[in-house]
Design a protein around this motif. Sequence first.
Motif, mmCIF file in Angstrom:
data_model
loop_
_atom_site.group_PDB
_atom_site.id
_atom_site.type_symbol
_atom_site.label_atom_id
_atom_site.label_comp_id
_atom_site.label_asym_id
_atom_site.label_seq_id
_atom_site.Cartn_x
_atom_site.Cartn_y
_atom_site.Cartn_z
ATOM 1 N N ASN A 94 73.920 45.295 40.921
ATOM 2 C CA ASN A 94 72.792 45.639 40.050
ATOM 3 C C ASN A 94 72.942 47.054 39.477
ATOM 4 O OD1 ASN A 94 71.543 43.154 40.443
ATOM 5 N ND2 ASN A 94 70.373 43.877 42.218
ATOM 6 N N LEU A 95 73.493 47.960 40.283
ATOM 7 C CA LEU A 95 73.733 49.323 39.807
ATOM 8 C C LEU A 95 74.737 49.324 38.654
ATOM 9 C CD1 LEU A 95 73.466 52.405 40.049
ATOM 10 C CD2 LEU A 95 75.263 52.331 41.794
ATOM 11 N N ALA A 143 73.117 45.205 45.649
ATOM 12 C CA ALA A 143 72.582 46.450 45.096
ATOM 13 C C ALA A 143 73.599 47.131 44.190
ATOM 14 C CB ALA A 143 72.163 47.392 46.219
ATOM 15 N N GLU A 159 73.017 48.054 35.563
ATOM 16 C CA GLU A 159 72.101 49.032 34.994
ATOM 17 C C GLU A 159 72.869 50.159 34.312
ATOM 18 O OE1 GLU A 159 68.249 51.823 36.220
ATOM 19 O OE2 GLU A 159 69.166 50.512 37.728
ATOM 20 N N THR A 170 67.603 50.776 40.275
ATOM 21 C CA THR A 170 68.383 50.241 41.386
ATOM 22 C C THR A 170 68.411 51.235 42.536
ATOM 23 O OG1 THR A 170 69.806 49.031 39.845
ATOM 24 C CG2 THR A 170 70.614 49.328 42.091
ATOM 25 N N TYR A 175 67.349 55.912 38.429
ATOM 26 C CA TYR A 175 67.727 54.503 38.322
ATOM 27 C C TYR A 175 66.715 53.623 39.054
ATOM 28 C CZ TYR A 175 72.295 54.746 36.049
ATOM 29 O OH TYR A 175 73.295 54.882 35.129
#
Length: 228
Positions: free
Chosen positions: A212-213, A209, A216, A167, A165
């Motif tokens: 964003n994970l 974070a 994604e 992220t 990933y």
Amino acid sequence: MSGFGLNPKEFEKNNIYSLLVGDSTFEDSIQQTNIPNLQLIPSHIDLAGFEIEIINEMSREAIMKERIEGHADKYDFIFMDYSPSLGLLVINALVVSDSCLVPVQCEYFTLEGLAKLVDTIKLVQKKVNINLKIEGVIPVMYDGRTNLSQEVVKELKTAFDDLTYTTIIPRNIRLADAPSFGMPVFFVDRKYGAYGSSDLIFENAGAIAYLNLAKEFLLRNNKKILKE
């Protein structure tokens, strides 16, 4: 479980252990959290001895599959969170799963453990779940000040390429504090340490974070992001 405001002592009967041993049904075991559209099956201390109890059972690696089969279509995603071991519980999770999402601490010894996990996944693919795949590898507890963290991320990208990933989850004190309030980090207020409103709070690197994970993850699974 306590990170979502649920008291473990209230679930002595309807939990993942009682489901696996057949003492409760899937419907009885599911509990609503304080987050809309998020349910969970509580864990239980007796789960520690489950592997010993089933060692002589037939098809012991498929018990989880038998218990939740027919219920998966009710949910967009079902996540099974297991400790980083390679015992029968993890095998049960891999047998019933479509994919495996692997968080990797940015430390040296975790790379050795990751190699063993990959070997286990390949064995499960070969023997009992040909459709199992590695969903992705997520660098966590990243400290950009250390060469080791940077080196681990570099090694992951080399070994897993696009499966790694983009992220990266940093070390963050707010992430460590949030479970003590019984809420995810998105609801924890930095000043008051509480969650006085229903609005999501993105005021620290850890929360950003994980947001964003999530984005994604949804994009990699071809799911629309409904709200930015």
